[in-house]
Design a protein around this motif. Structure first.
Motif, PDB file in Angstrom:
ATOM      1  N   LYS A 159       9.677 -14.856  22.279  1.00 50.28           N
ATOM      2  CA  LYS A 159       8.211 -16.278  22.083  1.00 50.28           C
ATOM      3  C   LYS A 159       7.386 -15.809  23.429  1.00 50.28           C
ATOM      4  O   LYS A 159       8.858 -15.346  24.451  1.00 50.28           O
ATOM      5  N   VAL A 160       6.432 -15.945  23.154  1.00 50.33           N
ATOM      6  CA  VAL A 160       5.394 -15.197  24.537  1.00 50.33           C
ATOM      7  C   VAL A 160       5.756 -16.627  25.257  1.00 50.33           C
ATOM      8  O   VAL A 160       5.619 -17.302  25.366  1.00 50.33           O
ATOM      9  N   LEU A 161       5.627 -16.149  27.071  1.00 51.12           N
ATOM     10  CA  LEU A 161       6.181 -17.246  28.381  1.00 51.12           C
ATOM     11  C   LEU A 161       4.370 -17.263  28.496  1.00 51.12           C
ATOM     12  O   LEU A 161       4.401 -18.487  29.025  1.00 51.12           O
ATOM     13  N   GLU A 162       3.435 -16.917  28.743  1.00 54.21           N
ATOM     14  CA  GLU A 162       2.474 -16.724  29.275  1.00 54.21           C
ATOM     15  C   GLU A 162       1.377 -16.015  27.899  1.00 54.21           C
ATOM     16  O   GLU A 162       1.339 -14.801  27.744  1.00 54.21           O
ATOM     17  N   ASP A 163       0.076 -16.342  28.240  1.00 57.42           N
ATOM     18  CA  ASP A 163      -0.566 -16.223  27.367  1.00 57.42           C
ATOM     19  C   ASP A 163      -0.913 -13.961  28.508  1.00 57.42           C
ATOM     20  O   ASP A 163      -1.240 -13.853  29.919  1.00 57.42           O
ATOM     21  N   PHE A 164      -1.156 -13.267  27.378  1.00 54.89           N
ATOM     22  CA  PHE A 164      -1.743 -11.686  28.270  1.00 54.89           C
ATOM     23  C   PHE A 164      -1.884 -10.259  27.339  1.00 54.89           C
ATOM     24  O   PHE A 164      -1.877 -11.189  25.735  1.00 54.89           O
ATOM     25  N   ILE A 165      -2.106 -10.010  27.804  1.00 55.40           N
ATOM     26  CA  ILE A 165      -3.030  -9.008  26.503  1.00 55.40           C
ATOM     27  C   ILE A 165      -2.068  -7.226  27.600  1.00 55.40           C
ATOM     28  O   ILE A 165      -2.051  -7.220  28.616  1.00 55.40           O
ATOM     29  N   ASP A 166      -1.826  -6.517  26.273  1.00 61.21           N
ATOM     30  CA  ASP A 166      -0.943  -5.125  26.971  1.00 61.21           C
ATOM     31  C   ASP A 166       0.599  -6.331  27.071  1.00 61.21           C
ATOM     32  O   ASP A 166       1.107  -5.471  26.856  1.00 61.21           O
ATOM     33  N   HIS A 167       0.352  -6.030  28.648  1.00 62.51           N
ATOM     34  CA  HIS A 167       1.516  -6.121  29.215  1.00 62.51           C
ATOM     35  C   HIS A 167       1.789  -7.713  29.557  1.00 62.51           C
ATOM     36  O   HIS A 167       0.665  -8.423  29.803  1.00 62.51           O
ATOM     37  N   GLY A 168       2.860  -8.616  29.433  1.00 61.23           N
ATOM     38  CA  GLY A 168       3.308 -10.136  29.536  1.00 61.23           C
ATOM     39  C   GLY A 168       5.095  -9.622  29.374  1.00 61.23           C
ATOM     40  O   GLY A 168       5.560  -8.443  29.245  1.00 61.23           O
ATOM     41  N   PRO A 170      -3.683  -9.113  21.443  1.00 58.87           N
ATOM     42  CA  PRO A 170      -3.582 -10.224  22.614  1.00 58.87           C
ATOM     43  C   PRO A 170      -2.325 -11.541  22.252  1.00 58.87           C
ATOM     44  O   PRO A 170      -3.032 -11.743  20.888  1.00 58.87           O
ATOM     45  N   LEU A 171      -2.009 -11.912  22.597  1.00 57.65           N
ATOM     46  CA  LEU A 171      -0.746 -12.870  22.274  1.00 57.65           C
ATOM     47  C   LEU A 171      -1.406 -14.703  23.349  1.00 57.65           C
ATOM     48  O   LEU A 171      -1.346 -13.911  24.658  1.00 57.65           O
ATOM     49  N   GLN A 172      -0.590 -15.081  22.974  1.00 60.55           N
ATOM     50  CA  GLN A 172      -0.641 -16.123  23.588  1.00 60.55           C
ATOM     51  C   GLN A 172       0.889 -16.993  23.302  1.00 60.55           C
ATOM     52  O   GLN A 172       1.422 -16.841  22.698  1.00 60.55           O
ATOM     53  N   LYS A 173       0.609 -18.116  24.512  1.00 55.90           N
ATOM     54  CA  LYS A 173       1.854 -18.905  24.979  1.00 55.90           C
ATOM     55  C   LYS A 173       2.420 -20.007  23.742  1.00 55.90           C
ATOM     56  O   LYS A 173       1.854 -20.320  22.787  1.00 55.90           O
ATOM     57  N   ASP A 174       3.654 -20.022  23.779  1.00 53.37           N
ATOM     58  CA  ASP A 174       4.529 -19.925  22.305  1.00 53.37           C
ATOM     59  C   ASP A 174       4.438 -19.361  20.961  1.00 53.37           C
ATOM     60  O   ASP A 174       5.028 -20.284  20.436  1.00 53.37           O
ATOM     61  N   GLN A 175       3.552 -18.147  21.250  1.00 49.97           N
ATOM     62  CA  GLN A 175       3.508 -17.825  20.018  1.00 49.97           C
ATOM     63  C   GLN A 175       4.738 -16.985  19.769  1.00 49.97           C
ATOM     64  O   GLN A 175       5.621 -16.227  20.798  1.00 49.97           O
ATOM     65  N   LEU A 176       5.694 -16.836  18.444  1.00 52.43           N
ATOM     66  CA  LEU A 176       6.445 -15.913  18.033  1.00 52.43           C
ATOM     67  C   LEU A 176       6.139 -15.102  17.934  1.00 52.43           C
ATOM     68  O   LEU A 176       4.928 -14.397  16.699  1.00 52.43           O
ATOM     69  N   VAL A 177       6.635 -13.470  18.079  1.00 54.06           N
ATOM     70  CA  VAL A 177       6.055 -12.067  18.192  1.00 54.06           C
ATOM     71  C   VAL A 177       7.696 -11.737  18.033  1.00 54.06           C
ATOM     72  O   VAL A 177       9.080 -11.467  18.132  1.00 54.06           O
ATOM     73  N   GLU A 178       7.494 -10.228  16.775  1.00 57.53           N
ATOM     74  CA  GLU A 178       8.946  -9.626  16.490  1.00 57.53           C
ATOM     75  C   GLU A 178       8.371  -7.937  17.120  1.00 57.53           C
ATOM     76  O   GLU A 178       7.489  -7.321  17.071  1.00 57.53           O
ATOM     77  N   VAL A 179      10.236  -7.954  17.518  1.00 56.74           N
ATOM     78  CA  VAL A 179      10.548  -6.618  18.547  1.00 56.74           C
ATOM     79  C   VAL A 179      10.814  -5.423  17.545  1.00 56.74           C
ATOM     80  O   VAL A 179      11.170  -5.095  17.243  1.00 56.74           O
ATOM     81  N   GLU A 180       9.325  -4.448  17.768  1.00 52.51           N
ATOM     82  CA  GLU A 180       9.872  -3.009  16.955  1.00 52.51           C
ATOM     83  C   GLU A 180      10.661  -2.026  17.971  1.00 52.51           C
ATOM     84  O   GLU A 180      11.457  -1.786  17.222  1.00 52.51           O
ATOM     85  N   GLN A 181       9.985  -1.993  18.877  1.00 55.81           N
ATOM     86  CA  GLN A 181      10.664  -1.245  19.427  1.00 55.81           C
ATOM     87  C   GLN A 181      11.635  -1.599  21.176  1.00 55.81           C
ATOM     88  O   GLN A 181      11.247  -3.017  21.250  1.00 55.81           O
ATOM     89  N   VAL A 182      13.005  -1.002  22.013  1.00 57.39           N
ATOM     90  CA  VAL A 182      13.415  -0.825  22.790  1.00 57.39           C
ATOM     91  C   VAL A 182      12.907   0.512  23.790  1.00 57.39           C
ATOM     92  O   VAL A 182      13.797   1.223  23.355  1.00 57.39           O
ATOM     93  N   ASP A 183      12.285  -0.138  24.465  1.00 61.55           N
ATOM     94  CA  ASP A 183      11.918   1.186  25.803  1.00 61.55           C
ATOM     95  C   ASP A 183      12.873   0.544  27.002  1.00 61.55           C
ATOM     96  O   ASP A 183      11.586   0.871  27.384  1.00 61.55           O
ATOM     97  N   ASP A 184      13.848   1.634  27.551  1.00 58.05           N
ATOM     98  CA  ASP A 184      14.564   0.738  28.387  1.00 58.05           C
ATOM     99  C   ASP A 184      14.987  -0.815  28.627  1.00 58.05           C
ATOM    100  O   ASP A 184      15.451  -0.910  27.749  1.00 58.05           O
ATOM    101  N   LEU A 185      13.633  -0.953  29.606  1.00 59.87           N
ATOM    102  CA  LEU A 185      14.610  -2.333  29.712  1.00 59.87           C
ATOM    103  C   LEU A 185      12.840  -3.581  28.779  1.00 59.87           C
ATOM    104  O   LEU A 185      12.616  -4.256  29.794  1.00 59.87           O
ATOM    105  N   THR A 186      11.915  -2.243  28.669  1.00 55.24           N
ATOM    106  CA  THR A 186      10.401  -3.191  27.911  1.00 55.24           C
ATOM    107  C   THR A 186      10.822  -2.669  26.093  1.00 55.24           C
ATOM    108  O   THR A 186      10.699  -1.909  25.502  1.00 55.24           O
ATOM    109  N   LEU A 187      11.049  -4.417  26.062  1.00 60.25           N
ATOM    110  CA  LEU A 187      10.051  -4.483  24.284  1.00 60.25           C
ATOM    111  C   LEU A 187       8.351  -4.364  23.714  1.00 60.25           C
ATOM    112  O   LEU A 187       7.962  -4.559  25.038  1.00 60.25           O
TER     113      LEU A 187
END
Length: 480
Positions: free
Chosen positions: A412-421, A437-454
Motif C-alpha cells: 500500500k502506497v503511503l504517500e504520492d511519489f514518482i520513481d522513489h517513495g 507514478p503512484l498515489q496514496k493508498d493505492q495497492l501495487v504488486e511487488v515484482e522484485q526485492v533489491d536488498d531492502l528496496t522493493l
C-alpha cells in the motif's frame, strides 16, 4: 652373471634394488604356494575343532563351517568334528558346505547329537559327505527329497488324474540330480547307495541302529568324547591315500560362530532382510521428497545395501522383487495423483503378492512370515498414501515467509511519489521504486526485492472502502 650398478646410482637405490631382486628370486610362485597349501600336513596341531549345525542350514551356517574348515586345514588339525541337528536348508548352502568337506585335507567326522536330534534333508547329504558318519542313540536321518518337489502322498486315482499330477520335467531334473549327487557321495565314502537313493526318491528315514546295520553310518557314539576314543587309531582315506588318526593326545575345542557369522545369520533372516529393504526404499523416498540434513537418505542407503547383501545369499525370486517395487511405485503415484483408489489398491495388491513371492523356496525357515507381510503391507499403504501425500501437498503450499513470500505480495502506497517513495507491506514501512507514478493508498504488486528496496510493478485496481479505511474489493464486500 654379474650385476653392476652405475656410479651415478644412489647407494640407497642400489640397496633397494638388491632387496627387490632377492625378494623376487626367493619368493615361491603362486602355483607352488597353492600346491603347498593343498598338501597341508595332517596332525601338526593337537586341537580338534568342534563345530555345530543347529537349526536350518543357510548362508550363515555355510560361512561358519567353510571358514572354520579352512582354518583347521591351515592349522593342520588332526580331525574336525561337526555336530548336526538340522531339519534341512538351502541347496546352495549345502553345496558350499559339502565342497569344503570334500576338498578338506583334514578328516571330518559328523555326529548327529544329542539324543532326539536329526539329520534330515540337507543334513543327510552332509552326513554322507563326511569322512566319518556317526549318530547318537535315539537320533534319525533321511527324508532327503528336495522340498520343491516333495508333497503329501495322494490316494490312487484314475489314469487321467495321475497324468495331471505327475511331476514336471523340471521337477524330474531336480530329483534325478539330487539322486545322482547323494549316490556319488555314497560311492566316495563306501556307504549304502541304494538306501541313499531311497532317502531322496521316497523320503526314507532310519534310526541310528538301523543306519549302522545298513552301512549308512560308520558308528554310534553318544558324545564327542566317546567319538574321539572310538576314532583313535582309525584309518580314513584322504585323497585316496590311507591315513591313521592319532587322537590320544588331542583336545576337543568347541568353536562358536563369531560376530560376523551372527551378523550374517541376523540379516539373512528373510523377515529382517525384507524389512531392511523397505526401510532403505522408504528412507531414500523421504530424502527425495523432503530433503534435509540427510538422516533419512543415509539410513536408507545403509539399510538397502545390507538388504541387497543378504538377498544375494538367499534364493530371491526377481519377479517377486519387481512386483514389490512396482507396488511401491503405484502407492507413490496414488499419494501424488489421487486416482480414486485405482493406483492405491493396485499397489497394495502388487506389494503383497511381491512380498509372498520374494523368497523362492518352500522351506518355511527361509520364507517371509505372512503376518509380517500383512502388517508391513498395511503400514506401507498408509505411509505412502497419507504421509507422502502430505509431503507432496506441502511442497505446493504458498510460501508465507522470507524473500519468496514478498515477491508477488500487495503493498500500500503511503504517500504520492514518482520513481522513489515508501509503501506499507505486512505492517512494515519499505522503500520502493516504481516506474509509474503512484498515489496514496493505492495497492501495487511487488515484482522484485533489491536488498531492502522493493521494486514495484503494476498497480492493482482496487477501491478503498471509506467507512472502514481498509482496502477491500467492493465485489467481495457485496458478496458478504
Amino acid at each position: 652373471m654379474m650385476i653392476r650398478f652405475r656410479t651415478v646410482m644412489d647407494p640407497l637405490q642400489a640397496m633397494l634394488s638388491i632387496a627387490l631382486f632377492l625378494l623376487l628370486f626367493f619368493t615361491p610362485s603362486p602355483l607352488a604356494s597353492s600346491e603347498t597349501s593343498s598338501q597341508t600336513q595332517i596332525g601338526t596341531s593337537t586341537e580338534i575343532p568342534v563345530l555345530t549345525i543347529k537349526g536350518a542350514i543357510g548362508p550363515a551356517i555355510s560361512d561358519y563351517l567353510t571358514t572354520e574348515i579352512a582354518i583347521a586345514n591351515q592349522a593342520g588339525a588332526p580331525l574336525v568334528v561337526i555336530i548336526i541337528d538340522t531339519p534341512g536348508g538351502l541347496v546352495s548352502s549345502l553345496r558350499d558346505i559339502n565342497q569344503a568337506i570334500l576338498n578338506s585335507q583334514v578328516p571330518i567326522a559328523c555326529l548327529v547329537h544329542p539324543a532326539g536330534a536329526r539329520a534330515a534333508s540337507a543334513g543327510t547329504y552332509i552326513l554322507y559327505a563326511c569322512h566319518i558318519a556317526a549318530m547318537a542313540q535315539a537320533t534319525t536321518l533321511g527324508a532327503a527329497t528336495p522340498v520343491s518337489i516333495g508333497g503329501s502322498p495322494k490316494a490312487p486315482q484314475d489314469k487321467d488324474d495321475n497324468k495331471t499330477s505327475s511331476p514336471s520335467a523340471m521337477e524330474k531334473k531336480i530329483l534325478n540330480d539330487s539322486i545322482a549327487y547323494i549316490r556319488s557321495l555314497a560311492q566316495l565314502r563306501g556307504r549304502n547307495e541304494e538306501w541313499a537313493e531311497l532317502a531322496v526318491k521316497e523320503a526314507a528315514t532310519l534310526t541310528a541302529q538301523e543306519a549302522l546295520e545298513k552301512n549308512v553310518i560308520t558308528l554310534i557314539s553318544n558324545s564327542t568324547a566317546e567319538l574321539i576314543k572310538q576314532l583313535d587309531g582309525w584309518e580314513v582315506s584322504i585323497n585316496q591315500q590311507p591315513h591313521i588318526l592319532e587322537l590320544s593326545e588331542a583336545k576337543l575345542t568347541p568353536i562358536k560362530p563369531d560376530w560376523r557369522n551372527q551378523f550374517i545369520a541376523t540379516i539373512t533372516n528373510p523377515n529382517i532382510a525384507y524389512i531392511l529393504m523397505l526401510i532403505g526404499v522408504y528412507g531414500l523416498i523421504l530424502e527425495f521428497y523432503s530433503p534435509g540434513i540427510g538422516v533419512a537418505g543415509v539410513t536408507g542407503a545403509i539399510a538397502l545395501i545390507i538388504a541387497m547383501y543378504a538377498f544375494q545369499m538367499l534364493p530371491v525370486n526377481y519377479a517377486g522383487l519387481l512386483l514389490l517395487l512396482f507396488g511401491i511405485g503405484l502407492m507413490i503415484a496414488e499419494a501424488m495423483m489421487p486416482s480414486f483408489g485405482i493406483f492405491g489398491i493396485g499397489g497394495v495388491i502388487a506389494f503383497a503378492l511381491g512380498s509372498v513371492f520374494l523368497i523362492d523356496t518352500k522351506n518355511s525357515q527361509f520364507q517371509v512370515s505372512l503376518p509380517v507381510i500383512a502388517a508391513v503391507t498395511v503400514v506401507s499403504a498408509a505411509f505412502m498414501i497419507f504421509c507422502l501425500g502430505y509431503l507432496w501437498r506441502s511442497r505446493h503450499n504458498k510460501i508465507v515467509s522470507g524473500q519468496e513470500a514478498i515477491v508477488g505480495a500487495e503493498a500500500k502506497v503511503l504517500e504520492d511519489f514518482i520513481d522513489h517513495g515508501f509503501v506499507l507491506l505486512g505492517g512494515e514501512r519499505w522503500a520502493a521504486i516504481s516506474a509509474a507514478p503512484l498515489q496514496k493508498d493505492q495497492l501495487v504488486e511487488v515484482e522484485q526485492v533489491d536488498d531492502l528496496t522493493l521494486i514495484l510493478g503494476q498497480a492493482i485496481d482496487k477501491k478503498t472502502n471509506p467507512n472502514t479505511g481498509s482496502d477491500k474489493n467492493i465485489e467481495a464486500e457485496g458478496e458478504k
